[in-house]
Design a protein around this motif. Structure first.
Motif, PDB file in Angstrom:
ATOM      1  N   MET A   1      42.349  51.534  57.725  1.00  0.00           N
ATOM      2  CA  MET A   1      42.055  50.779  56.682  1.00  0.00           C
ATOM      3  C   MET A   1      43.548  50.282  56.233  1.00  0.00           C
ATOM      4  O   MET A   1      44.456  50.965  56.083  1.00  0.00           O
ATOM      5  CB  MET A   1      41.558  51.671  55.551  1.00  0.00           C
ATOM      6  N   SER A   2      43.594  49.035  55.788  1.00  0.00           N
ATOM      7  CA  SER A   2      44.660  48.293  55.524  1.00  0.00           C
ATOM      8  C   SER A   2      45.252  48.472  54.239  1.00  0.00           C
ATOM      9  O   SER A   2      46.502  48.453  53.934  1.00  0.00           O
ATOM     10  CB  SER A   2      44.673  46.797  55.778  1.00  0.00           C
ATOM     11  N   GLY A   3      44.558  48.542  53.148  1.00  0.00           N
ATOM     12  CA  GLY A   3      44.817  49.197  51.853  1.00  0.00           C
ATOM     13  C   GLY A   3      45.019  47.952  50.904  1.00  0.00           C
ATOM     14  O   GLY A   3      45.627  48.013  50.076  1.00  0.00           O
ATOM     15  N   TYR A   4      44.603  46.797  51.434  1.00  0.00           N
ATOM     16  CA  TYR A   4      44.828  45.427  50.712  1.00  0.00           C
ATOM     17  C   TYR A   4      43.399  45.018  50.326  1.00  0.00           C
ATOM     18  O   TYR A   4      42.439  45.072  51.186  1.00  0.00           O
ATOM     19  CB  TYR A   4      45.780  44.467  51.468  1.00  0.00           C
ATOM     20  N   ILE A   5      43.125  44.298  49.310  1.00  0.00           N
ATOM     21  CA  ILE A   5      41.923  43.627  48.896  1.00  0.00           C
ATOM     22  C   ILE A   5      42.299  42.144  48.372  1.00  0.00           C
ATOM     23  O   ILE A   5      43.205  41.993  47.678  1.00  0.00           O
ATOM     24  CB  ILE A   5      41.003  44.403  47.804  1.00  0.00           C
ATOM     25  N   ALA A   6      41.275  41.396  48.622  1.00  0.00           N
ATOM     26  CA  ALA A   6      41.773  39.999  47.961  1.00  0.00           C
ATOM     27  C   ALA A   6      40.170  39.592  47.388  1.00  0.00           C
ATOM     28  O   ALA A   6      39.060  39.907  48.112  1.00  0.00           O
ATOM     29  CB  ALA A   6      42.032  39.010  48.973  1.00  0.00           C
ATOM     30  N   ILE A   7      40.308  39.062  45.951  1.00  0.00           N
ATOM     31  CA  ILE A   7      39.180  38.812  45.176  1.00  0.00           C
ATOM     32  C   ILE A   7      39.384  37.634  44.677  1.00  0.00           C
ATOM     33  O   ILE A   7      40.117  37.087  44.072  1.00  0.00           O
ATOM     34  CB  ILE A   7      38.932  39.794  44.242  1.00  0.00           C
ATOM     35  N   ALA A  33      43.026  45.115  35.155  1.00  0.00           N
ATOM     36  CA  ALA A  33      42.564  46.405  34.316  1.00  0.00           C
ATOM     37  C   ALA A  33      41.485  47.008  35.011  1.00  0.00           C
ATOM     38  O   ALA A  33      41.354  48.468  35.309  1.00  0.00           O
ATOM     39  CB  ALA A  33      42.122  46.033  33.276  1.00  0.00           C
ATOM     40  N   LEU A  34      40.519  46.450  35.623  1.00  0.00           N
ATOM     41  CA  LEU A  34      39.067  46.899  36.214  1.00  0.00           C
ATOM     42  C   LEU A  34      39.717  47.759  37.454  1.00  0.00           C
ATOM     43  O   LEU A  34      39.033  48.775  37.902  1.00  0.00           O
ATOM     44  CB  LEU A  34      38.246  45.804  36.838  1.00  0.00           C
ATOM     45  N   LEU A  35      40.720  47.202  38.281  1.00  0.00           N
ATOM     46  CA  LEU A  35      41.039  47.752  39.531  1.00  0.00           C
ATOM     47  C   LEU A  35      42.369  48.830  39.294  1.00  0.00           C
ATOM     48  O   LEU A  35      42.615  49.228  40.220  1.00  0.00           O
ATOM     49  CB  LEU A  35      41.376  46.712  40.588  1.00  0.00           C
ATOM     50  N   ASN A  36      42.984  48.858  38.226  1.00  0.00           N
ATOM     51  CA  ASN A  36      43.945  49.186  37.873  1.00  0.00           C
ATOM     52  C   ASN A  36      44.380  50.753  38.339  1.00  0.00           C
ATOM     53  O   ASN A  36      45.520  51.335  38.819  1.00  0.00           O
ATOM     54  CB  ASN A  36      44.775  49.174  36.709  1.00  0.00           C
ATOM     55  N   ASP A  37      43.261  51.426  38.352  1.00  0.00           N
ATOM     56  CA  ASP A  37      43.204  53.107  38.758  1.00  0.00           C
ATOM     57  C   ASP A  37      43.655  53.245  40.274  1.00  0.00           C
ATOM     58  O   ASP A  37      44.385  54.140  40.645  1.00  0.00           O
ATOM     59  CB  ASP A  37      42.138  53.676  38.437  1.00  0.00           C
ATOM     60  N   ASP A  38      43.316  52.447  41.086  1.00  0.00           N
ATOM     61  CA  ASP A  38      43.418  52.226  42.637  1.00  0.00           C
ATOM     62  C   ASP A  38      44.139  51.398  43.275  1.00  0.00           C
ATOM     63  O   ASP A  38      44.577  51.628  44.237  1.00  0.00           O
ATOM     64  CB  ASP A  38      41.922  52.524  43.055  1.00  0.00           C
ATOM     65  N   PHE A  39      44.270  50.269  42.530  1.00  0.00           N
ATOM     66  CA  PHE A  39      45.208  49.080  43.135  1.00  0.00           C
ATOM     67  C   PHE A  39      46.483  48.635  42.183  1.00  0.00           C
ATOM     68  O   PHE A  39      45.965  48.649  40.964  1.00  0.00           O
ATOM     69  CB  PHE A  39      44.268  48.143  43.452  1.00  0.00           C
ATOM     70  N   GLU A  40      47.142  48.117  42.942  1.00  0.00           N
ATOM     71  CA  GLU A  40      48.287  47.435  42.141  1.00  0.00           C
ATOM     72  C   GLU A  40      48.210  46.099  42.523  1.00  0.00           C
ATOM     73  O   GLU A  40      48.149  45.423  43.624  1.00  0.00           O
ATOM     74  CB  GLU A  40      49.572  47.932  42.696  1.00  0.00           C
ATOM     75  N   LYS A  41      48.289  44.978  41.324  1.00  0.00           N
ATOM     76  CA  LYS A  41      48.210  43.586  41.579  1.00  0.00           C
ATOM     77  C   LYS A  41      49.436  42.970  42.278  1.00  0.00           C
ATOM     78  O   LYS A  41      50.448  43.342  42.119  1.00  0.00           O
ATOM     79  CB  LYS A  41      48.157  42.908  40.343  1.00  0.00           C
ATOM     80  N   ILE A  42      49.141  42.209  43.513  1.00  0.00           N
ATOM     81  CA  ILE A  42      50.314  41.837  43.951  1.00  0.00           C
ATOM     82  C   ILE A  42      50.725  40.189  43.375  1.00  0.00           C
ATOM     83  O   ILE A  42      51.885  39.880  43.034  1.00  0.00           O
ATOM     84  CB  ILE A  42      50.091  41.456  45.654  1.00  0.00           C
ATOM     85  N   ARG A  43      49.513  39.443  43.235  1.00  0.00           N
ATOM     86  CA  ARG A  43      49.559  37.897  42.997  1.00  0.00           C
ATOM     87  C   ARG A  43      48.046  37.565  42.375  1.00  0.00           C
ATOM     88  O   ARG A  43      47.280  37.977  43.154  1.00  0.00           O
ATOM     89  CB  ARG A  43      50.281  37.292  43.774  1.00  0.00           C
ATOM     90  N   CYS A  44      48.205  36.623  41.358  1.00  0.00           N
ATOM     91  CA  CYS A  44      47.002  36.058  41.275  1.00  0.00           C
ATOM     92  C   CYS A  44      47.315  34.565  41.001  1.00  0.00           C
ATOM     93  O   CYS A  44      48.335  34.326  40.488  1.00  0.00           O
ATOM     94  CB  CYS A  44      46.305  36.476  39.880  1.00  0.00           C
ATOM     95  N   VAL A  45      46.240  33.844  41.225  1.00  0.00           N
ATOM     96  CA  VAL A  45      46.350  32.190  41.185  1.00  0.00           C
ATOM     97  C   VAL A  45      44.965  31.649  40.722  1.00  0.00           C
ATOM     98  O   VAL A  45      43.946  32.200  40.985  1.00  0.00           O
ATOM     99  CB  VAL A  45      46.835  31.553  42.550  1.00  0.00           C
ATOM    100  N   THR A  46      45.135  30.608  39.761  1.00  0.00           N
ATOM    101  CA  THR A  46      43.883  30.008  39.608  1.00  0.00           C
ATOM    102  C   THR A  46      43.909  28.681  40.305  1.00  0.00           C
ATOM    103  O   THR A  46      45.024  27.988  40.640  1.00  0.00           O
ATOM    104  CB  THR A  46      43.846  29.599  38.026  1.00  0.00           C
ATOM    105  N   GLU A  47      42.609  28.221  40.697  1.00  0.00           N
ATOM    106  CA  GLU A  47      42.323  26.949  41.447  1.00  0.00           C
ATOM    107  C   GLU A  47      41.160  26.221  40.636  1.00  0.00           C
ATOM    108  O   GLU A  47      40.188  26.935  40.250  1.00  0.00           O
ATOM    109  CB  GLU A  47      42.123  27.406  42.774  1.00  0.00           C
ATOM    110  N   ASP A  48      41.280  24.757  40.449  1.00  0.00           N
ATOM    111  CA  ASP A  48      40.161  24.189  40.001  1.00  0.00           C
ATOM    112  C   ASP A  48      39.528  23.533  41.357  1.00  0.00           C
ATOM    113  O   ASP A  48      40.279  22.618  41.846  1.00  0.00           O
ATOM    114  CB  ASP A  48      40.560  23.324  39.025  1.00  0.00           C
TER     115      ASP A  48
END
Length: 68
Positions: A1-7, A33-48
């Motif tokens: 298991m790699s330990g990374y997730i992209a949503i 906040a929804l994932l904060n117990d198990d995951f650390e955010k790396i980066r978020c971007v928005t796209e139109d």
């Protein structure tokens, strides 16, 4: 298991439906906040995205790393 997730999800200012189905909208803080117990955010971007019907869909894409 790699330990990374992209949503990818609709933003809060985005569509309320997709293909006539109700969807859930998120902002960066809420998704983090929804994932904060198990995951650390790396980066978020928005796209139109302009659809073939000339409407704009607003998306949020985030990457997270599993906490050890």
């Amino acid at each position: 298991m790699s330990g990374y997730i992209a949503i990818g999800t609709f933003t809060e200012n985005g569509s309320k439906k997709c293909s006539r189905l109700d969807i859930k909208q998120y902002n960066e803080a809420g998704l983090t906040a929804l994932l904060n117990d198990d995951f650390e955010k790396i980066r978020c971007v928005t796209e139109d995205h302009v659809t073939p019907f000339n409407t704009t869909q607003h998306f949020l894409f985030c990457g997270f790393r599993r906490r050890s």
